[in-house]
Enzyme design. Sequence first.
Site, PDB file in Angstrom:
ATOM      1  N   LEU A  11     -42.505  39.715  11.826  1.00 44.33           N
ATOM      2  CA  LEU A  11     -41.187  39.339  12.201  1.00 44.33           C
ATOM      3  C   LEU A  11     -41.520  38.628  13.858  1.00 44.33           C
ATOM      4  O   LEU A  11     -40.661  38.894  14.794  1.00 44.33           O
ATOM      5  CB  LEU A  11     -40.432  40.374  12.569  1.00 44.33           C
ATOM      6  CG  LEU A  11     -40.014  41.035  11.107  1.00 44.33           C
ATOM      7  CD1 LEU A  11     -39.126  42.281  11.306  1.00 44.33           C
ATOM      8  CD2 LEU A  11     -39.112  39.928  10.140  1.00 44.33           C
ATOM      9  N   ALA A  12     -42.502  37.860  13.815  1.00 47.34           N
ATOM     10  CA  ALA A  12     -42.498  37.025  15.103  1.00 47.34           C
ATOM     11  C   ALA A  12     -41.443  35.745  14.997  1.00 47.34           C
ATOM     12  O   ALA A  12     -40.786  35.964  13.907  1.00 47.34           O
ATOM     13  CB  ALA A  12     -43.968  36.357  15.313  1.00 47.34           C
ATOM     14  N   ARG A  34     -45.693  44.804  11.172  1.00 48.83           N
ATOM     15  CA  ARG A  34     -46.563  45.877  11.535  1.00 48.83           C
ATOM     16  C   ARG A  34     -46.279  46.790  12.869  1.00 48.83           C
ATOM     17  O   ARG A  34     -46.396  48.118  12.699  1.00 48.83           O
ATOM     18  CB  ARG A  34     -47.890  45.045  11.820  1.00 48.83           C
ATOM     19  CG  ARG A  34     -49.135  45.979  11.473  1.00 48.83           C
ATOM     20  CD  ARG A  34     -50.211  45.141  11.432  1.00 48.83           C
ATOM     21  NE  ARG A  34     -50.502  44.216  12.528  1.00 48.83           N
ATOM     22  CZ  ARG A  34     -51.618  44.047  13.161  1.00 48.83           C
ATOM     23  NH1 ARG A  34     -52.678  44.603  12.912  1.00 48.83           N
ATOM     24  NH2 ARG A  34     -51.708  43.227  14.073  1.00 48.83           N
ATOM     25  N   ASN A 103     -48.118  28.117   7.990  1.00 48.23           N
ATOM     26  CA  ASN A 103     -48.854  26.741   7.873  1.00 48.23           C
ATOM     27  C   ASN A 103     -50.382  27.045   7.158  1.00 48.23           C
ATOM     28  O   ASN A 103     -51.400  26.743   8.113  1.00 48.23           O
ATOM     29  CB  ASN A 103     -48.968  26.001   9.208  1.00 48.23           C
ATOM     30  CG  ASN A 103     -47.864  25.225   9.414  1.00 48.23           C
ATOM     31  OD1 ASN A 103     -47.249  24.516   8.505  1.00 48.23           O
ATOM     32  ND2 ASN A 103     -47.599  24.767  10.811  1.00 48.23           N
ATOM     33  N   SER A 129     -40.535  23.664   7.491  1.00 49.43           N
ATOM     34  CA  SER A 129     -40.674  22.670   8.719  1.00 49.43           C
ATOM     35  C   SER A 129     -39.332  22.968   9.353  1.00 49.43           C
ATOM     36  O   SER A 129     -38.243  22.726   8.930  1.00 49.43           O
ATOM     37  CB  SER A 129     -40.879  21.433   8.367  1.00 49.43           C
ATOM     38  OG  SER A 129     -40.775  20.626   9.843  1.00 49.43           O
ATOM     39  N   GLY A 130     -39.460  22.721  10.629  1.00 48.91           N
ATOM     40  CA  GLY A 130     -38.168  22.709  11.662  1.00 48.91           C
ATOM     41  C   GLY A 130     -38.256  23.632  12.962  1.00 48.91           C
ATOM     42  O   GLY A 130     -37.209  23.685  13.703  1.00 48.91           O
ATOM     43  N   GLY A 131     -39.412  24.037  13.188  1.00 46.50           N
ATOM     44  CA  GLY A 131     -39.671  24.916  14.043  1.00 46.50           C
ATOM     45  C   GLY A 131     -38.908  26.246  14.230  1.00 46.50           C
ATOM     46  O   GLY A 131     -37.925  26.549  13.245  1.00 46.50           O
ATOM     47  N   LYS A 183     -46.809  19.812   3.124  1.00 44.91           N
ATOM     48  CA  LYS A 183     -46.437  20.142   4.617  1.00 44.91           C
ATOM     49  C   LYS A 183     -47.542  19.961   5.479  1.00 44.91           C
ATOM     50  O   LYS A 183     -47.209  19.368   6.329  1.00 44.91           O
ATOM     51  CB  LYS A 183     -46.328  21.904   4.542  1.00 44.91           C
ATOM     52  CG  LYS A 183     -46.016  22.392   6.105  1.00 44.91           C
ATOM     53  CD  LYS A 183     -44.768  21.539   6.691  1.00 44.91           C
ATOM     54  CE  LYS A 183     -44.388  22.169   8.058  1.00 44.91           C
ATOM     55  NZ  LYS A 183     -45.210  22.813   9.021  1.00 44.91           N
ATOM     56  N   HIS A 186     -47.022  16.370   5.948  1.00 40.93           N
ATOM     57  CA  HIS A 186     -45.692  16.172   6.879  1.00 40.93           C
ATOM     58  C   HIS A 186     -46.076  16.271   8.347  1.00 40.93           C
ATOM     59  O   HIS A 186     -45.930  15.457   9.180  1.00 40.93           O
ATOM     60  CB  HIS A 186     -44.760  17.278   6.558  1.00 40.93           C
ATOM     61  CG  HIS A 186     -43.805  17.555   7.598  1.00 40.93           C
ATOM     62  ND1 HIS A 186     -43.978  18.357   8.540  1.00 40.93           N
ATOM     63  CD2 HIS A 186     -42.351  17.140   7.737  1.00 40.93           C
ATOM     64  CE1 HIS A 186     -43.013  18.243   9.418  1.00 40.93           C
ATOM     65  NE2 HIS A 186     -41.971  17.644   8.848  1.00 40.93           N
ATOM     66  N   ASN A 187     -47.027  17.174   8.600  1.00 43.55           N
ATOM     67  CA  ASN A 187     -47.482  17.384   9.916  1.00 43.55           C
ATOM     68  C   ASN A 187     -48.450  16.314  10.449  1.00 43.55           C
ATOM     69  O   ASN A 187     -48.414  15.658  11.492  1.00 43.55           O
ATOM     70  CB  ASN A 187     -48.159  18.794  10.052  1.00 43.55           C
ATOM     71  CG  ASN A 187     -47.337  19.934  10.392  1.00 43.55           C
ATOM     72  OD1 ASN A 187     -46.109  19.865   9.789  1.00 43.55           O
ATOM     73  ND2 ASN A 187     -47.594  20.917  10.876  1.00 43.55           N
ATOM     74  N   GLU A 190     -46.082  13.667  11.207  1.00 41.37           N
ATOM     75  CA  GLU A 190     -45.336  14.073  12.784  1.00 41.37           C
ATOM     76  C   GLU A 190     -46.541  13.864  13.632  1.00 41.37           C
ATOM     77  O   GLU A 190     -46.008  13.117  14.776  1.00 41.37           O
ATOM     78  CB  GLU A 190     -45.396  15.625  12.481  1.00 41.37           C
ATOM     79  CG  GLU A 190     -44.811  16.337  13.798  1.00 41.37           C
ATOM     80  CD  GLU A 190     -44.901  17.752  13.589  1.00 41.37           C
ATOM     81  OE1 GLU A 190     -44.265  18.290  12.578  1.00 41.37           O
ATOM     82  OE2 GLU A 190     -45.474  18.584  14.454  1.00 41.37           O
ATOM     83  N   HIS A 453     -78.623  -1.281  -3.357  1.00 42.81           N
ATOM     84  CA  HIS A 453     -77.506  -0.674  -3.811  1.00 42.81           C
ATOM     85  C   HIS A 453     -76.704  -1.632  -4.977  1.00 42.81           C
ATOM     86  O   HIS A 453     -75.457  -1.037  -5.442  1.00 42.81           O
ATOM     87  CB  HIS A 453     -76.703  -0.139  -2.632  1.00 42.81           C
ATOM     88  CG  HIS A 453     -77.165   0.631  -1.966  1.00 42.81           C
ATOM     89  ND1 HIS A 453     -77.754   1.911  -2.539  1.00 42.81           N
ATOM     90  CD2 HIS A 453     -77.541   0.606  -0.519  1.00 42.81           C
ATOM     91  CE1 HIS A 453     -78.226   2.770  -1.531  1.00 42.81           C
ATOM     92  NE2 HIS A 453     -77.927   1.917  -0.304  1.00 42.81           N
TER      93      HIS A 453
END
Length: 477
Positions: A11-12, A34, A103, A129-131, A183, A186-187, A190, A453
């Site tokens: 629950l941060a 915790r 993430n 996503s969306g902070g 995701k 996405h970052n 970003e 090669h």
Amino acid sequence: MALAHIGVTGLAVMGRNLARNFARNGFTVAVHNRSVAKMTSLIEDHGDEGDFIGCESLEDFVAALAKPRTVVVMVQAGGPTDAVIDALTELLDEGDIIVDAGNAHYPDTVRREAALKEKGLLFVGAGVSGGEEGALLGPSIMPGGPAESYKTLGPILEKISAKVDGEPCCVHVGPDGAGHFVKMVHNGIEYADMQLIAEAYQLLREGLNLSPKEIGKIFEEWNKGDLESFLIEITAEVLAQVDQKTGKPLVDVILDQAGQKGTGRWTVQSALDLGVPVTGIAEATFARAISSQTAQREAAQGVLAGNASGFHIENKAGFIEDVRLALYASKVVAYAQGFDQIQKASEEFGWDIDRGAMARIWRGGCIIRARFLNRISEAYGRNPELESLLVDPYFVDEVASGLSAWRRVVSQAALAGVPSPAFGSSLSYYDSLRAERLPAALIQGQRDFFGAHTYKRVDMEGTFHTQWTGDHTEVEA
Ligand code: 6PG
């Protein structure tokens, strides 16, 4: 007591806000942390927003959930996530669902999904996503994992997600690591988008001697057109901000060393493995790295010659419009490359990701939300197999109409000695794609010279080698 529809452990700020979002949308939420204090403070501060069941132990938490139990884990990526998953695994039953909404790096998600499947549990790696604000008010959600999990989870996640034109910004992305992969990209996008905006700012600042506030106004204007996006909007606000301590523009008192938590780096690492050129994302990631190389920067300042001619701009409005067009075109390239990476991974890992759907769920809630994602979604709607976003007829015309401006800006920046790695590399990428011949032919010749090669010819089938150290005749290899 009624059982909870869903549980959140960890629950941060992100977990807390997700839990509140579930509750505000009418779901009964079991909450656990915790350290118990975070759980009790959530209920004390926000208990009136909906139905929470506060749980002090993981056993109570699991017991509070309706079956199939659905648990969202929102703890630090890596070891802490593994530890919580292990503890939960002991307590859950077959068919229960664990959602990792952090993430996480997608290979970890693939590994975890496989391990939990053995135990009959459904593991979902979900990109969110969306902070902080998005988590509370409606994020864009990219859940992967077994399709079966989406029957229970889908309606809950769709309900709490952002909505655009009434459509939820949430869809089942694909199996195992697909959600976290998308995701991650996405970052990466970003990072590219932010770097491009930063380059545009720098060009306007140095080219026209404008103040951050004045440039903020330009971004505000741009936000009314094709460039309309969350990142442009917040850029205008950041540039307008005045430092309370000094009265200077805040951007001038912030240390110019960009941090990163790693998702951009992961994107580039994966792109290298997949062989997908994500030049915009890579340049953005490297630009952050250069900015933080203080010792090298200090060693170079005042030592490296500039021989720069400066800007000589007569038409101020014309230059602003050029930069806008260059930004838009470079942005199309960055997104095109990101979508290529998703496509390549989808093929490689058998994920069957619908790129149009990804563009749709990125229209709202997430950090890269932007008006032009509608256009991207339409492009993949017209042709789901599109080879590159750049060859979609709409984007062909859009980029073509800004092309001369883009070239002017990149060359002016080079002459003035203003770094613009993402603008420049995006233009080079565009020119590479459209070139009829690339100097790769010479590279093949060099490889054949020093390593035998071999090469292929434009005019006949087969593989060839020139006997460079002998009589220079060609032999079929
Ligand atoms: C989001 C953001 C989010 C976070 C990144 C930033 O989609 O909500 O992308 O995940 O802001 O971690 O990453 P950096 O710290 O690497 O810039």
